[in-house]
Each structure stands twice: as C-alpha cells, then as structure tokens.
Motif scaffolding. Structure first.
Motif, PDB file in Angstrom:
ATOM      1  N   PRO A 219      74.676  33.190  49.306  1.00  0.00           N
ATOM      2  CA  PRO A 219      75.691  34.245  49.305  1.00  0.00           C
ATOM      3  C   PRO A 219      76.090  34.614  50.728  1.00  0.00           C
ATOM      4  CG  PRO A 219      73.877  34.792  47.828  1.00  0.00           C
ATOM      5  CD  PRO A 219      73.433  33.603  48.625  1.00  0.00           C
ATOM      6  N   VAL A 220      77.333  35.052  50.873  1.00  0.00           N
ATOM      7  CA  VAL A 220      77.887  35.381  52.179  1.00  0.00           C
ATOM      8  C   VAL A 220      78.539  36.759  52.117  1.00  0.00           C
ATOM      9  CG1 VAL A 220      79.551  34.714  53.951  1.00  0.00           C
ATOM     10  CG2 VAL A 220      78.309  32.951  52.695  1.00  0.00           C
ATOM     11  N   ILE A 221      78.244  37.591  53.109  1.00  0.00           N
ATOM     12  CA  ILE A 221      78.897  38.893  53.234  1.00  0.00           C
ATOM     13  C   ILE A 221      79.961  38.789  54.318  1.00  0.00           C
ATOM     14  CG2 ILE A 221      78.600  41.340  53.773  1.00  0.00           C
ATOM     15  CD1 ILE A 221      75.636  40.974  52.881  1.00  0.00           C
ATOM     16  N   LEU A 222      81.199  39.107  53.958  1.00  0.00           N
ATOM     17  CA  LEU A 222      82.326  39.073  54.885  1.00  0.00           C
ATOM     18  C   LEU A 222      82.732  40.508  55.193  1.00  0.00           C
ATOM     19  CD1 LEU A 222      84.508  36.333  53.128  1.00  0.00           C
ATOM     20  CD2 LEU A 222      82.733  36.011  54.873  1.00  0.00           C
ATOM     21  N   MET A 223      82.672  40.890  56.461  1.00  0.00           N
ATOM     22  CA  MET A 223      82.983  42.259  56.867  1.00  0.00           C
ATOM     23  C   MET A 223      84.301  42.327  57.611  1.00  0.00           C
ATOM     24  SD  MET A 223      80.966  44.898  59.365  1.00  0.00           S
ATOM     25  CE  MET A 223      82.050  44.448  60.740  1.00  0.00           C
ATOM     26  N   TRP A 248      93.388  42.335  54.567  1.00  0.00           N
ATOM     27  CA  TRP A 248      92.571  41.527  55.487  1.00  0.00           C
ATOM     28  C   TRP A 248      91.391  40.919  54.742  1.00  0.00           C
ATOM     29  CZ3 TRP A 248      87.828  40.761  57.584  1.00  0.00           C
ATOM     30  CH2 TRP A 248      87.727  40.244  58.870  1.00  0.00           C
ATOM     31  N   LEU A 249      90.710  41.724  53.941  1.00  0.00           N
ATOM     32  CA  LEU A 249      89.558  41.210  53.190  1.00  0.00           C
ATOM     33  C   LEU A 249      89.990  40.193  52.135  1.00  0.00           C
ATOM     34  CD1 LEU A 249      87.424  44.457  52.745  1.00  0.00           C
ATOM     35  CD2 LEU A 249      86.837  42.445  54.125  1.00  0.00           C
ATOM     36  N   ARG A 250      91.149  40.424  51.525  1.00  0.00           N
ATOM     37  CA  ARG A 250      91.654  39.448  50.550  1.00  0.00           C
ATOM     38  C   ARG A 250      91.869  38.100  51.217  1.00  0.00           C
ATOM     39  NH1 ARG A 250      96.774  38.280  49.890  1.00  0.00           N
ATOM     40  NH2 ARG A 250      97.453  40.260  50.835  1.00  0.00           N
TER      41      ARG A 250
END
Length: 370
Positions: A219-223, A248-250
C-alpha cells in the motif's frame, strides 16, 4: 480547465434510522451523512451549488451539464464505498472504524521530538512498544524531518536511521509504515519488514518511486504538498484550497494507477500543514468528508502541528495534546480511516469513547413512539 463536479457531505446523523433512512454510511465507516452539496466548478470558480438529501441526489445530477452526471454518479458511489481491510504482514487493519498510526521519528530535528529517539535506541524501542500496547494499529517510522526549513537528508543516512527502527518494530509484530520519499529508503525499509510506503511527495520526488512502489505490491500513502524538490511547503497558492487539493489528489492517484499501482492499494492524505496557512488548514479540516468522493481511504496527520499553537497562545509542540485530540476527533467525525498521531494512548482512548457513542446511536431510543 474542464468543468468539474464535487459532492460535499454537509450534515450528519447519529444513525440512519433517526432520519427515516435518508442518509448514507460514509465510506463504509461509522459516520452517516444526510445532506450534500452538489457543486459545479468552471474555470476554477464555483458556478453552481445545490443542497439535497441522500434521497434526492440523483435528481440533482440531472441538472449537471454534459457528461458530468456520470462523474457525479462515480463520486456518489465512492462516498458509499466500503474499503477492504489492509493486510499488513500478520496484521489485518480494518477500515470500518478509525485506526491510529503512531509516529516514531528517528531524526535529529523533528519539530516535536527531534533527537529523542535517534540518540537513544532503547528509548525508541520502548516508545514503539508503548504505542503498540496503547492500541496503535500501525507504527509510522521516519528518518527525515519534513518541517518547514528542514535540511534534506542523504539517503544513506536516512537508511541508517530507519532500518534499525523497522527491524525492532518488526520483531514486535508491528504493522509498519515508512515515511520517506526516496526509493532506496523504501526498498531498504520494506526488506527490513515495513508494510506501507508513506510518501509526503506523493511519489514525485524521485522518478523511480512510482515504478518501485508498483513493483513492491505494498500500500502507498500519497500526500498533498504544493512544493517540488526539497521544499514541499513552497508554492502554496490556491484559488480554492479545498477544491484545489481535491483535484491535486485526484491527479496524484490517477498518475499512480497509470504507473501500475492498483487503486485498492492507494491511501490519500490532504497534507494539513504543508504549504497551507492556518485559515487554509481550517478550511480543509471542515471539508474533509468531501475527500471520500475520491474513493480512497483517508489519512489525517495533524498531531501537534503549528495550527494548534496558533490557536492556543503559541503553545509549544509538547503542549498541544488537547488540540491534537480535538482535531483527531474532527477527523473521526469526517470518516477518516487513519489518524497519524504522537500521543497514541490519549487518541486511542478518545477513539474508543467516540466509537461507544457511535455504537449506542444505532439503538434508537425513540423507536417506541407511534
């Protein structure tokens, strides 16, 4: 910039039966949303907004131009999406209630506890054990400070800091996240027993990161952070901070998926405190439920941050417990699945009381009324 649609949950009910079922279970958790704003953005400006309850939302989509109705229906499905548990080694982390991620900084210059655990491995191990005993679902280990103005760290030094901490946490059976933006550190940490990649640059810092993260199967967390390169706090200029961070997160999620990372392995973090003013941070906190429309689990990291000091007579980092718990509870009310905190015992206690209230609300005390 093409037209964009957004669906923001506005009001909430303790339980669906209290509003005759006219509410949804937000993101498969313990929060029930009743009213929603369906918003249209054109050329960066909001041009249309309609407030409806859950029962009337599909009719509101009929007022959207072009093919935006399909995009709105996808977001509506995301708001009701039930997220599968995270399988992290031998630990299964369910996402139907808030889970607590404890912070272990092995840095000399963290804003909160810089040097405390880097210089004393035995104290660091004891702190990790205490967080796990207190109920932390995940330990997040970082070897580079990301506070404003912090110096960049050579990846060799970062590996020397992080790997021993991962190893002793793994020996305790912990689920482990590694807070890094360098693929060499990611690789070393995963080999030592880490389970999640937590990248504050959303895999932008190094061109190799996306490929490595995809191949890792983790799993990866994108901030969200507005800055490029070493200064993630730079370039924080927004027309509408909430919708700009959402967009931006999309895009960050879509880039990761295009790079081979399955959507079900992506967690999003709106990046409170990174390149945002106090007013912008507060706007994001109040709009957190909107981000469930992206269809990914949400991580919230606000523990001991500068905004708490700014709202409490400039209290130093070690005296921001009350504010940290207040923001954590706001995150729970917004349906955030993961809360990254320094003060695990107190936050877990707050979560358990919060959950007791949520469980009790499912028993309708007014059911006997005709």
């Amino acid at each position: 910039m093409p037209d964009q649609v957004y669906i923001q949950p506005l009001t909430f009910a303790p339980a669906p039966q209290m509003v005759d079922g006219d509410a949804i279970r937000l993101a498969g958790g313990m929060v029930y949303a009743r009213e929603f704003a369906v918003m249209l953005r054109r050329d960066g400006e909001l041009v249309q907004r309609q407030v409806v309850t859950a029962s009337g939302i599909l009719r509101a989509f009929e007022n959207l131009p072009g093919d935006l109705a399909a995009a709105a229906e996808a977001q509506w499905a995301n708001l009701r999406k039930v997220h599968e548990p995270l399988q992290l080694g031998e630990r299964t982390i369910r996402l139907d209630q808030p889970q607590i991620m404890g912070i272990l900084n092995v840095t000399p210059d963290s804003f909160s506890d810089g040097g405390k655990f880097l210089d004393n491995p035995e104290e660091a191990q004891g702190h990790a054990a205490a967080m796990l005993e207190a109920g932390a679902a995940i330990v997040d280990i970082g070897g580079e400070s990301t506070r404003p103005g912090a110096a960049a760290v050579w990846e060799g030094d970062e590996i020397k800091r992080v790997v021993p901490a991962v190893e002793y946490c793994a020996s305790m059976g912990a689920a482990i996240s590694v807070d890094t933006r360098r693929p060499a550190v990611m690789e070393a940490a995963l080999e030592a027993g880490a389970h999640i990649i937590n990248d504050v640059s959303a895999l932008r810092h190094d061109v190799r990161s996306v490929e490595f993260a995809a191949a890792s199967g983790k799993p990866v967390i994108l901030m969200h952070a507005p800055g490029q390169g070493d200064d993630l706090h730079a370039d924080g200029s927004y027309r509408n901070v909430v919708l700009d961070v959402f967009d931006w997160l999309r895009l960050a999620r879509d880039r990761a998926v295009e790079g081979g990372i399955p959507a079900e392995r992506i967690i999003l973090d709106p990046g409170l405190g990174f390149g945002k003013s106090m007013a912008e941070n507060l706007l994001l906190m109040n709009a957190l439920p909107l981000f469930h429309a992206l269809g990914q689990p949400l991580l919230l990291g606000v523990s001991r941050k500068r905004m708490i000091g700014a709202l409490s007579n400039e209290a130093p980092a070690h005296r921001r417990l009350g504010g940290s718990v207040a923001l954590a509870l706001a995150g729970m009310d917004a349906g955030c699945q993961l809360l990254r905190v320094h003060d695990v015992f107190e936050t877990v206690q707050a979560r358990n009381v919060w959950r007791g209230l949520r469980d009790s609300a499912l028993t309708d005390f007014s059911a006997a009324i005709d």
